[in-house]
Scaffold this active site. Structure first.
Site, PDB file in Angstrom:
ATOM      1  CG  ASN A  72      -1.252   3.148  -7.514  1.00  0.00           C
ATOM      2  OD1 ASN A  72      -2.427   3.744  -7.977  1.00  0.00           O
ATOM      3  ND2 ASN A  72      -0.626   3.595  -8.763  1.00  0.00           N
ATOM      4  CG  ASP A  97       7.494   2.782   1.142  1.00  0.00           C
ATOM      5  OD1 ASP A  97       8.003   2.708   1.981  1.00  0.00           O
ATOM      6  OD2 ASP A  97       7.124   3.547  -0.123  1.00  0.00           O
ATOM      7  CB  CYS A 126      -0.774  -0.089   1.106  1.00  0.00           C
ATOM      8  SG  CYS A 126      -2.375   0.026   0.897  1.00  0.00           S
ATOM      9  N   GLY A 127       0.813   1.902  -1.045  1.00  0.00           N
ATOM     10  CA  GLY A 127       1.087   2.918  -1.324  1.00  0.00           C
ATOM     11  C   GLY A 127       0.395   4.071  -0.706  1.00  0.00           C
ATOM     12  CG  ASN A 128       1.675   7.792   0.921  1.00  0.00           C
ATOM     13  OD1 ASN A 128       0.569   8.265   2.109  1.00  0.00           O
ATOM     14  ND2 ASN A 128       2.539   8.085   1.146  1.00  0.00           N
TER      15      ASN A 128
HETATM   16  N1  ATP Z   1       5.371   7.163 -18.400  1.00  0.00           N
HETATM   17  C1  ATP Z   1       4.673   7.342 -17.444  1.00  0.00           C
HETATM   18  N2  ATP Z   1       4.349   8.370 -17.147  1.00  0.00           N
HETATM   19  C2  ATP Z   1       3.575   8.868 -15.775  1.00  0.00           C
HETATM   20  N3  ATP Z   1       3.140   7.465 -15.465  1.00  0.00           N
HETATM   21  C3  ATP Z   1       3.587   7.098 -15.518  1.00  0.00           C
HETATM   22  C4  ATP Z   1       4.599   6.764 -15.805  1.00  0.00           C
HETATM   23  N4  ATP Z   1       5.140   5.393 -15.606  1.00  0.00           N
HETATM   24  C5  ATP Z   1       5.138   4.186 -15.241  1.00  0.00           C
HETATM   25  N5  ATP Z   1       3.856   5.799 -14.881  1.00  0.00           N
HETATM   26  C6  ATP Z   1       3.270   5.500 -13.207  1.00  0.00           C
HETATM   27  O1  ATP Z   1       3.608   5.327 -12.283  1.00  0.00           O
HETATM   28  C7  ATP Z   1       2.541   4.614 -11.453  1.00  0.00           C
HETATM   29  C8  ATP Z   1       3.923   3.660 -10.827  1.00  0.00           C
HETATM   30  O2  ATP Z   1       4.373   3.922  -9.817  1.00  0.00           O
HETATM   31  P1  ATP Z   1       4.652   3.115  -8.500  1.00  0.00           P
HETATM   32  O3  ATP Z   1       4.122   2.372  -8.059  1.00  0.00           O
HETATM   33  O4  ATP Z   1       5.969   3.056  -8.083  1.00  0.00           O
HETATM   34  O5  ATP Z   1       4.493   4.596  -7.419  1.00  0.00           O
HETATM   35  P2  ATP Z   1       3.033   5.215  -6.770  1.00  0.00           P
HETATM   36  O6  ATP Z   1       1.602   4.045  -6.971  1.00  0.00           O
HETATM   37  O7  ATP Z   1       2.382   6.471  -8.174  1.00  0.00           O
HETATM   38  O8  ATP Z   1       3.824   5.372  -5.509  1.00  0.00           O
HETATM   39  P3  ATP Z   1       3.093   4.863  -4.270  1.00  0.00           P
HETATM   40  O9  ATP Z   1       3.440   3.318  -4.563  1.00  0.00           O
HETATM   41  O10 ATP Z   1       4.403   5.925  -3.317  1.00  0.00           O
HETATM   42  O11 ATP Z   1       1.499   4.763  -4.133  1.00  0.00           O
HETATM   43  C9  ATP Z   1       1.016   4.215 -11.938  1.00  0.00           C
HETATM   44  O12 ATP Z   1       0.520   5.493 -11.545  1.00  0.00           O
HETATM   45  C10 ATP Z   1       1.957   5.100 -13.416  1.00  0.00           C
HETATM   46  O13 ATP Z   1       0.719   5.687 -13.913  1.00  0.00           O
HETATM   47  C1  PAU Z   2       8.901   8.001   2.030  1.00  0.00           C
HETATM   48  C2  PAU Z   2       7.636   7.238   2.327  1.00  0.00           C
HETATM   49  C3  PAU Z   2       5.657   7.960   1.984  1.00  0.00           C
HETATM   50  C4  PAU Z   2       7.519   6.617   0.377  1.00  0.00           C
HETATM   51  O1  PAU Z   2       6.545   5.542  -0.056  1.00  0.00           O
HETATM   52  C5  PAU Z   2       6.802   6.040   2.934  1.00  0.00           C
HETATM   53  O2  PAU Z   2       8.451   5.535   3.422  1.00  0.00           O
HETATM   54  C6  PAU Z   2       6.793   6.884   4.384  1.00  0.00           C
HETATM   55  O3  PAU Z   2       5.647   7.344   4.878  1.00  0.00           O
HETATM   56  N1  PAU Z   2       7.887   7.144   5.224  1.00  0.00           N
HETATM   57  C7  PAU Z   2       7.800   7.924   6.151  1.00  0.00           C
HETATM   58  C8  PAU Z   2       9.511   8.426   6.914  1.00  0.00           C
HETATM   59  C9  PAU Z   2      11.227   7.584   6.374  1.00  0.00           C
HETATM   60  O4  PAU Z   2      10.712   6.170   5.741  1.00  0.00           O
HETATM   61  O5  PAU Z   2      11.416   7.476   7.580  1.00  0.00           O
HETATM   62  K     K Z   3       6.069   2.074  -4.040  1.00  0.00           K
END
Ligand code: ATP
Ligand code: PAU
Ligand code: K
Length: 262
Positions: free
Chosen positions: A11, A109, A7-9
């Site tokens: 996705n 993460d 679970c990211g912020n």
């Molecule tokens: N060429 C591109 N242009 C724009 N966005 C892209 C491209 N390739 C991938 N992405 C985006 O990257 C994201 C996937 O990245 P990732 O899962 O690493 O991080 P996230 O979901 O944005 O962040 P988190 O893990 O913090 O929730 C998707 O939202 C996708 O739309």
């Molecule tokens: C930095 C993010 C937002 C990256 O997903 C996450 O790892 C997080 O909320 N970290 C907490 C603070 C730290 O990692 O030091």
């Molecule tokens: K991630």
């Protein structure tokens, strides 16, 4: 089989690990109001679509958003009769303990990335993750997470420009051929793309200097390929690094705490 949840912020990703490979990966937006029932509706619909019937018996969760964990626990319990391992909680052990300032709540993460990268590459690593934030996780020779760097994510920076400046449109990231933009969109794309190329180069160089050793740079996250294709910034590119780290941590906990008979 193991259901690994990251679970990211922005996705949330579900992947099913059959012990050898990930048989499916599904992505949804992170939303703390989503209930256990709603996760199941979404997940089972996609499993049906792909005609997969996994026998899920175990669940591991890494969440950068503390509020979603409760409903994911209920989801695991209600539908799979599983008590999930949650990275960062005391009952989820890590292959190597992190060495950071006391009281620091490191992003799960980042711990997972460190474990996954160490398993594949050994020690002395910089893991760069292009998620909501762009993070650099430093992995010591023995595999311990020892700190790193947090910078705003690429899409966050693009969004911030659009939000703060009335005349700047929302722009998607791309790798521009030229630095000098001849229209507004090209100017923003140049600033973000080349700015992040510089950020990654500078931070990695300074980490290596500070650590005074050779280090391998491993990159993951949605936008990593864009930077790698254009600038070859990394020694390895692994889109499944966080998921791999979850399987490593899960296996580690299984090995040290053998299941009860009965
Ligand atoms: N060429 C591109 N242009 C724009 N966005 C892209 C491209 N390739 C991938 N992405 C985006 O990257 C994201 C996937 O990245 P990732 O899962 O690493 O991080 P996230 O979901 O944005 O962040 P988190 O893990 O913090 O929730 C998707 O939202 C996708 O739309
Ligand atoms: C930095 C993010 C937002 C990256 O997903 C996450 O790892 C997080 O909320 N970290 C907490 C603070 C730290 O990692 O030091
Ligand atoms: K991630």
């Amino acid at each position: 089989m193991l259901l690994a949840i990251d679970c990211g912020n922005t996705n949330t990703v579900f992947s099913v690990w059959d012990g050898t490979r990930f048989i499916c990966t599904m992505r949804t937006c992170t939303n703390h109001v989503r209930t256990a029932d709603s996760y199941f509706t979404w997940f089972s619909t996609l499993l049906d679509h792909y005609q997969i019937e996994p026998d899920i018996t175990e669940v591991i969760i890494s969440s950068s958003v503390p509020r979603v964990v409760y409903n994911l626990r209920v989801f695991a319990d209600r539908f799979y009769d599983a008590r999930p391992l949650v990275v960062g909680k005391p009952d989820c052990l890590l292959p190597q303990n992190p060495r950071v300032d006391a009281g620091t709540a490191i992003g799960p993460d980042r711990l997972v990335n460190a474990a996954g990268a160490f398993d594949r590459h050994g020690g002395d690593l910089i893991v760069v993750d292009f998620g909501t934030a762009t993070t650099f996780d430093v992995v010591d020779t023995d595999g311990a997470y020892i700190g790193g760097v947090i910078a705003p994510g690429v899409n966050l920076s693009l969004e911030a420009l659009h939000m703060a400046a009335a005349a700047l449109p929302h722009v998607d990231i791309t790798s521009p051929e030229k630095v000098v933009g001849t229209n507004t969109v090209a100017c923003i794309q140049s600033g973000i793309f080349w700015g992040y190329v510089g950020l990654v180069r500078e931070i990695c160089a300074r980490i290596k200097d500070e650590r005074d050793r050779k280090m391998k740079i491993v990159a993951t996250g949605g936008l990593a390929p864009l930077f790698q294709q254009s600038e070859n910034l990394f020694d390895a590119l692994e889109s499944d690094l966080t998921m791999h780290g979850l399987t490593v941590i899960h296996q580690f906990n299984k090995d040290i705490i053998p299941p009860h008979d009965s």
